[in-house]
Design a protein around this motif. Structure first.
Motif, mmCIF file in Angstrom:
data_model
loop_
_atom_site.group_PDB
_atom_site.id
_atom_site.type_symbol
_atom_site.label_atom_id
_atom_site.label_comp_id
_atom_site.label_asym_id
_atom_site.label_seq_id
_atom_site.Cartn_x
_atom_site.Cartn_y
_atom_site.Cartn_z
ATOM 1 N N LYS A 1 0.824 -1.215 0.000
ATOM 2 C CA LYS A 1 0.000 0.000 0.000
ATOM 3 C C LYS A 1 0.861 1.270 0.000
ATOM 4 N N PRO A 2 1.742 1.420 -0.991
ATOM 5 C CA PRO A 2 2.649 2.571 -0.993
ATOM 6 C C PRO A 2 1.936 3.868 -1.376
ATOM 7 N N LYS A 3 2.440 4.987 -0.861
ATOM 8 C CA LYS A 3 1.933 6.280 -1.289
ATOM 9 C C LYS A 3 2.455 6.615 -2.672
ATOM 10 N N TYR A 4 3.751 6.312 -2.897
ATOM 11 C CA TYR A 4 4.368 6.563 -4.195
ATOM 12 C C TYR A 4 4.919 5.249 -4.746
ATOM 13 N N PHE A 5 4.878 5.123 -6.073
ATOM 14 C CA PHE A 5 5.306 3.878 -6.694
ATOM 15 C C PHE A 5 6.300 4.156 -7.815
ATOM 16 N N ILE A 6 7.414 3.378 -7.817
ATOM 17 C CA ILE A 6 8.462 3.514 -8.835
ATOM 18 C C ILE A 6 8.714 2.137 -9.435
ATOM 19 N N PRO A 7 8.170 1.833 -10.617
ATOM 20 C CA PRO A 7 8.457 0.544 -11.256
ATOM 21 C C PRO A 7 9.914 0.501 -11.709
ATOM 22 N N ILE A 8 10.581 -0.620 -11.512
ATOM 23 C CA ILE A 8 11.995 -0.770 -11.859
ATOM 24 C C ILE A 8 12.217 -2.110 -12.554
ATOM 25 N N GLN A 9 13.418 -2.339 -12.983
ATOM 26 C CA GLN A 9 13.879 -3.606 -13.561
ATOM 27 C C GLN A 9 13.083 -3.989 -14.807
ATOM 28 N N GLY A 10 13.431 -3.325 -15.915
ATOM 29 C CA GLY A 10 12.781 -3.665 -17.175
ATOM 30 C C GLY A 10 12.805 -2.504 -18.146
ATOM 31 N N GLU A 11 12.532 -2.819 -19.410
ATOM 32 C CA GLU A 11 12.455 -1.789 -20.434
ATOM 33 C C GLU A 11 11.204 -0.935 -20.230
ATOM 34 N N TYR A 12 11.133 0.171 -20.974
ATOM 35 C CA TYR A 12 10.080 1.157 -20.721
ATOM 36 C C TYR A 12 8.686 0.536 -20.784
ATOM 37 N N ARG A 13 8.459 -0.331 -21.763
ATOM 38 C CA ARG A 13 7.100 -0.864 -21.947
ATOM 39 C C ARG A 13 6.642 -1.651 -20.727
ATOM 40 N N VAL A 14 7.549 -2.397 -20.051
ATOM 41 C CA VAL A 14 7.133 -3.156 -18.866
ATOM 42 C C VAL A 14 6.988 -2.245 -17.659
ATOM 43 N N LEU A 15 7.789 -1.174 -17.603
ATOM 44 C CA LEU A 15 7.597 -0.199 -16.523
ATOM 45 C C LEU A 15 6.225 0.467 -16.665
ATOM 46 N N ALA A 16 5.859 0.780 -17.909
ATOM 47 C CA ALA A 16 4.551 1.396 -18.150
ATOM 48 C C ALA A 16 3.423 0.424 -17.830
ATOM 49 N N GLY B 1 14.045 7.448 -15.626
ATOM 50 C CA GLY B 1 15.170 7.067 -16.466
ATOM 51 C C GLY B 1 16.421 7.000 -15.612
ATOM 52 N N ARG B 2 17.483 6.428 -16.168
ATOM 53 C CA ARG B 2 18.740 6.363 -15.417
ATOM 54 C C ARG B 2 19.204 7.773 -15.035
ATOM 55 N N GLY B 3 19.525 7.954 -13.755
ATOM 56 C CA GLY B 3 20.058 9.226 -13.294
ATOM 57 C C GLY B 3 19.022 10.235 -12.848
ATOM 58 N N ASP B 4 17.738 9.952 -13.022
ATOM 59 C CA ASP B 4 16.701 10.872 -12.534
ATOM 60 C C ASP B 4 16.750 10.959 -11.009
ATOM 61 N N ILE B 5 16.587 12.163 -10.482
ATOM 62 C CA ILE B 5 16.628 12.373 -9.034
ATOM 63 C C ILE B 5 15.211 12.672 -8.555
ATOM 64 N N LEU B 6 14.692 11.796 -7.702
ATOM 65 C CA LEU B 6 13.401 12.006 -7.061
ATOM 66 C C LEU B 6 13.669 12.496 -5.646
ATOM 67 N N GLU B 7 12.988 13.569 -5.250
ATOM 68 C CA GLU B 7 13.262 14.165 -3.947
ATOM 69 C C GLU B 7 11.958 14.602 -3.299
ATOM 70 N N PHE B 8 11.887 14.443 -1.979
ATOM 71 C CA PHE B 8 10.705 14.903 -1.256
ATOM 72 C C PHE B 8 10.839 16.399 -0.981
ATOM 73 N N GLU B 9 9.936 17.148 -1.579
ATOM 74 C CA GLU B 9 9.916 18.595 -1.403
ATOM 75 C C GLU B 9 8.490 19.040 -1.139
ATOM 76 N N LYS B 10 8.334 19.888 -0.129
ATOM 77 C CA LYS B 10 7.020 20.466 0.191
ATOM 78 C C LYS B 10 5.952 19.394 0.344
ATOM 79 N N GLY B 11 6.325 18.308 1.013
ATOM 80 C CA GLY B 11 5.352 17.288 1.366
ATOM 81 C C GLY B 11 5.045 16.251 0.316
ATOM 82 N N ARG B 12 5.717 16.300 -0.844
ATOM 83 C CA ARG B 12 5.459 15.276 -1.842
ATOM 84 C C ARG B 12 6.727 14.948 -2.631
ATOM 85 N N LEU B 13 6.691 13.783 -3.297
ATOM 86 C CA LEU B 13 7.829 13.337 -4.097
ATOM 87 C C LEU B 13 7.784 14.021 -5.462
ATOM 88 N N ARG B 14 8.940 14.586 -5.857
ATOM 89 C CA ARG B 14 9.024 15.302 -7.122
ATOM 90 C C ARG B 14 10.296 14.912 -7.873
#
Length: 557
Positions: free
Chosen positions: A379-394, A414-427
């Motif tokens: 039951k995550p608040k935020y979800f990040i699909p990993i391990q696979g090509e774009y079509r399987v992530l989608a 994508g590789r190298g994208d930085i996700l950060e919690f700012e102002k109460g949410r992940l961006r």
């Protein structure tokens, strides 16, 4: 509240090369450190590892590397990281032993020994985070997921997983622990997407065991089993079936011998008969009907070894009449052409091919129902699909939306994208360098796109070499152009083309010798340009053109 960042340096929009960075305040936790094997256009490349630039820039913050399981896509790049950064490594017993093999086999890290064995009950407290683990089901024992507890909630990394209700104790998922983590609150879930497009029911390991037994039991001839070296579960099934059908087993390849010996020593793999294994030199003593050859190939890739067996180029094994080649891996869609080519070569050599996926869906990764179950447990608040090509992530993102996660809370990175919690949410707040680093022999990162382009051209259109000797003082050609070609045209039947090319080279050279400022680089480039244009007009091919310009030495009076 703690500052939290999530940075995938690999393992997104690609198969393999898992490495995910979670940063909590001033501490960095590295989740897996894997490699991937080269794609078809990466000619001559042995493997591909992540770019560690971000970690090098922040090496003083790194608390450790935390490994989910012992496959190459999770631990294969570890030696290259440890060569640059001295940090502790955490993992389960078998995972650590396999990681040690990787590290000690690499010359620059053989003395590294900062390994720490954990289990599913381990909790490690750091400054602003606590790391814990949970058992998962995969094709290798001691697989775990990793939970990072922060004051914002848990950040959960599943590693590679599937659900199998009939799994043995070595492979069972701890469902109670998953539910407990979900109740604690999951801020972000990083979940395996490799099989997210499939809604097919994945065969249980009990069903696969029966399939392997039936295949090996009734074949009246020699059997060659192709298997990934680190798929301990499949190796166990093959050994059990071989013993049941009274066959002796020959292990080929250094990889599988090391892994099997390690797994046996740790009691993660059992040998049903102490006399089951034989040496290569003993193979001739046995009738082919009493033999099973377990082939994993170099670096765990058996298909190339099967091709060498079929074309009589393998060191010891040749495919022969009445051989059964049993492929017990489930290659990715990118490997389908290679599999088809391999099967064709085996049949031409007189063998018969059977694959484990002929009669059932086999995978070490969860199908759509498994992935939705994991999402419902976490039951995550935020979800990040990993391990696979774009079509399987989608596809995985769509599954997450089906179970109630809004698309605004789902990040296909994508590789190298930085996700950060700012102002109460992940961006998404930026990105960092995360290119592929290519390994070719002992070279790390010294092969780039230009070299790969030249290799591709050489493989497709060949090379065209022109050598000429000049005298700058006399402003003339001392030795007329001589042309050599490989993989482009057959010289003896292309005399007109060669003569025209020689004339072009002579003209370009003489024009440059008459210039007030002579430049070697300009001369070579003009030869390349003029020849390239002419050769393409005549042949519609673009070979690599290599001008060799020599200057005659001037004798002193």
């Amino acid at each position: 509240m703690s500052q939290v960042k999530i940075v995938p340096l690999g393992g997104v929009r690609e198969n393999g090369k898992s490495i995910y960075v979670v940063e909590v305040e001033d501490e960095i936790f590295i989740l897996d450190c894997g490699l991937k094997y080269p794609e078809g256009d990466q000619l001559g490349i042995d493997m591909v590892i992540p770019d560690f630039s971000y970690l090098m820039e922040n090496k003083d913050k790194i608390a450790g590397v935390f490994l989910s399981h012992g496959h190459a896509d999770a631990i294969g790049a570890l030696p290259y990281l440890l060569e640059q950064i001295d940090v502790p490594v955490f993992g389960t017993e078998l995972t650590i032993e396999l990681a040690k093999l990787n590290v000690k086999n690499y010359p620059n890290t053989k003395k590294f020994n900062d390994f720490h064995v954990i289990n599913e009950r381990t909790e490690i407290e750091f400054g602003k985070a606590t790391i814990s683990f949970f058992k998962t089901t995969h094709t290798i024992p001691d697989s775990v997921g990793i939970a990072i507890k922060t004051d914002r909630g848990n950040i959960v990394y599943t590693g590679d997983f599937k659900f199998d209700q009939s799994a043995s104790s070595l492979y069972q998922t701890d469902f109670a622990r998953l539910a407990d983590i979900g109740k604690e609150g999951v801020l972000a879930l990083l979940s395996d997407s490799a099989n997210a497009e499939s809604d097919k029911l994945i065969a249980s390991e009990n069903q696969i065991t029966e399939e392997v037994f039936d295949t090996l039991r009734y074949w009246e001839g020699r059997i060659i089993v192709a298997c990934v070296a680190s798929n301990i579960q499949r190796i166990q099934q093959v050994l059990d079936a071989a013993a049941h059908s009274e066959r002796k087993v020959l292990l080929t390849g250094k990889d599988v011998e090391q892994i099997v010996k390690t797994a046996i020593r740790l009691e993660k793999l059992t040998v049903p008969d102490e006399n089951l294994f034989i040496k290569e030199k003993e193979m001739q003593k046995y009738d082919p009907t009493d033999l099973l050859i377990l082939e994993t190939g170099r670096s765990g890739e058996p298909l190339k070894s099967l091709q060498r067996m079929s074309s009589r180029r393998h060191r010891t094994i040749r495919i022969q009449e009445d051989d059964l080649v049993y492929i017990t891996t489930s290659p990715s869609s990118a490997m389908e052409t290679t599999v088809a080519k391999t099967e064709d070569m085996i049949y031409r050599a007189g063998g018969t091919v059977k694959t484990i996926s002929d009669n059932m869906s086999v995978s070490g990764h969860g199908n759509q129902n498994d992935l939705k179950l994991m999402l419902n447990l976490m039951k995550p608040k935020y979800f990040i699909p990993i391990q696979g090509e774009y079509r399987v992530l989608a596809a995985h993102a769509d599954l997450a939306h089906e179970v109630g996660i809004p698309f605004k809370n789902i990040f296909i990175t994508g590789r190298g994208d930085i996700l950060e919690f700012e102002k109460g949410r992940l961006r998404m707040t930026g990105s960092t360098d995360a290119d592929n680093i290519l390994i070719d022999g002992l070279g790390v990162g010294d092969i780039g796109n230009i070299v790969l382009r030249d290799r591709r051209i050489l493989s497709e259109d060949g090379i065209f070499i022109v050598a000429v000797t000049i005298s700058r003082r006399q402003k003339k050609i001392i030795s007329k152009p001589r042309i050599t070609s490989r993989g482009f045209v057959y010289l003896k039947t292309s005399t007109d083309l060669i003569k025209e090319s020689e004339t072009i080279v002579e003209t370009v050279v003489l024009e440059n010798l008459e210039k007030k400022e002579f430049d070697w680089g300009v001369l070579k480039q003009e030869i390349r340009d003029q020849l390239s244009r002419h050769l393409y007009e005549q042949t519609k091919r673009r070979p690599v053109i290599l001008p060799v310009i020599m200057e005659a030495s001037q004798k002193k009076k």
